[in-house]
Design a protein around this motif. Structure first.
Motif, short mmCIF file in Angstrom:
data_model
loop_
_atom_site.label_atom_id
_atom_site.label_comp_id
_atom_site.label_asym_id
_atom_site.label_seq_id
_atom_site.Cartn_x
_atom_site.Cartn_y
_atom_site.Cartn_z
N VAL A 26 -14.26 -9.32 -2.38
CA VAL A 26 -13.89 -8.46 -3.51
C VAL A 26 -12.35 -9.37 -3.99
N TYR A 27 -12.55 -9.38 -5.39
CA TYR A 27 -11.29 -9.67 -6.11
C TYR A 27 -10.85 -8.69 -7.37
N THR A 28 -9.08 -8.75 -7.25
CA THR A 28 -8.04 -7.16 -7.60
C THR A 28 -7.10 -8.05 -8.48
N ALA A 29 -6.57 -7.97 -9.15
CA ALA A 29 -5.71 -7.79 -9.78
C ALA A 29 -4.17 -6.93 -9.72
N GLY A 30 -4.11 -6.30 -8.48
CA GLY A 30 -3.24 -5.27 -8.13
C GLY A 30 -3.32 -4.78 -6.98
N GLU A 31 -2.92 -4.88 -6.26
CA GLU A 31 -3.12 -4.84 -4.07
C GLU A 31 -3.63 -3.87 -3.84
N LYS A 32 -3.46 -2.28 -4.65
CA LYS A 32 -4.27 -1.69 -3.99
C LYS A 32 -5.75 -1.04 -4.61
N VAL A 55 -6.63 1.02 6.46
CA VAL A 55 -5.62 0.87 6.64
C VAL A 55 -4.32 2.08 6.39
N PRO A 56 -3.87 1.86 8.40
CA PRO A 56 -2.76 3.45 8.01
C PRO A 56 -2.04 4.04 6.99
N GLU A 57 -1.53 3.10 6.50
CA GLU A 57 -0.95 3.30 5.57
C GLU A 57 -1.48 3.59 4.24
N ASP A 58 -2.78 2.74 4.05
CA ASP A 58 -3.35 4.34 2.41
C ASP A 58 -4.05 5.38 3.23
#
Length: 285
Positions: free
Chosen positions: A147-153, A164-167
């Motif tokens: 997976v490649y993204t611009a934007g960590e979320k 991810v608990p934070e998510d």
């Protein structure tokens, strides 16, 4: 003048019935697909407009049978009903059949009165999001996730990556906001009759009889009986339906379907059909 002339006409020619338009709002609430019939503003806008345009009708009756779905579409339908009721100065009577849960109950709140069957399922004032995790499966079958993204979320809650608990907390925060909007709407429409039951906004659902006791509904009743009792024996419920489109399915705006769009939507609609079935099954239907 016309009423005087009408009194001299033979009975079969007298138009002295009180016509009450009836609109059926049935199904899971979602944006419709090429092969998927669902409840959305686009599919009900035309029959609603037509029903509220019957000038001599003192009220519009809505038959609701929905396990819920999109909170956005639910609220859009609710708002359109209330806007039309105010504009046309008509009462709105809602009749719940098998179920008016979650978004289905939100739509029911558009009624000035809500009638239920003793065995109707009513409530489920909450918000839910569900999915699956495939992190171990793809490793076992030798699949590498790239997976490649611009934007960590950008891939938050990706089912192919560890949770991810934070998510999860972020998602719960969004759900809480949507839930508060739902609760505020319930209180604004029925606050004068609601009980202080601590489970009222917990997501629980009840039978129609109990829903009346909680203040979520007003009385036991069906369309034909209530309308005749209220507007006389000559009251005539008249079903207002959307026009039929491709394959005889109901359409709201008469949107055309290209062959490419039809093909692309089949897979998505199959998944949606499974999800929709699970919604109905939650209430034993």
């Amino acid at each position: 003048m016309f009423s005087t002339i009408r009194s001299f006409l033979p009975k079969p020619l007298r138009d002295d019935k009180t016509v009450i338009p009836v609109v059926r709002l049935q199904g899971t609430i979602a944006t419709p697909g090429p092969m998927r019939s669902s409840l959305s503003l686009s599919t009900v806008a035309l029959p609603l407009e037509k029903a509220f345009s019957v000038k001599k009708a003192p009220a519009v009756a809505l038959i609701v049978n929905s396990p819920g779905g999109s909170p956005v579409q639910s609220r859009l339908i609710f708002k359109r009903i209330r806007d039309l009721a105010k504009e046309k100065e008509k009462d709105v009577l809602v009749f719940v059949e098998d179920v008016a849960a979650s978004g289905g109950y939100l739509i029911s709140l558009a009624g000035d009165e809500i009638f239920v069957d003793p065995s109707s399922i009513v409530g489920s004032i909450g918000v839910v999001a569900a999915g699956f995790g495939f992190t171990e499966m793809i490793g076992k079958i030798g699949v590498e996730r790239r997976v490649y993204t611009a934007g960590e979320k950008k891939v938050i809650l990706d089912p192919f990556q560890p949770e991810v608990p934070e998510d999860v907390e972020y998602l719960k925060g969004l759900q809480q906001e949507i839930h508060e909007t739902f609760v505020d709407l319930v209180k604004s429409r029925r606050g004068d009759v609601l009980t202080d039951d601590p489970d009222l906004f917990s997501g629980k659902f009840w039978t129609g009889r109990t829903a009346i006791q909680l203040g979520l509904a007003d009385a036991i009743g069906d369309v034909r009986s209530v309308l005749k009792e209220r507007y006389g024996e000559k009251a005539e419920p008249r079903l207002i339906s959307a026009p039929r489109g491709l394959f005889g399915r109901r359409t709201g705006l008469g949107l055309g379907l290209s062959g490419q769009r039809l093909t692309e939507g089949l897979g998505e609609d199959l998944i949606s059909a499974i999800e929709n079935r699970s919604l109905w099954m939650r209430y034993g239907l």
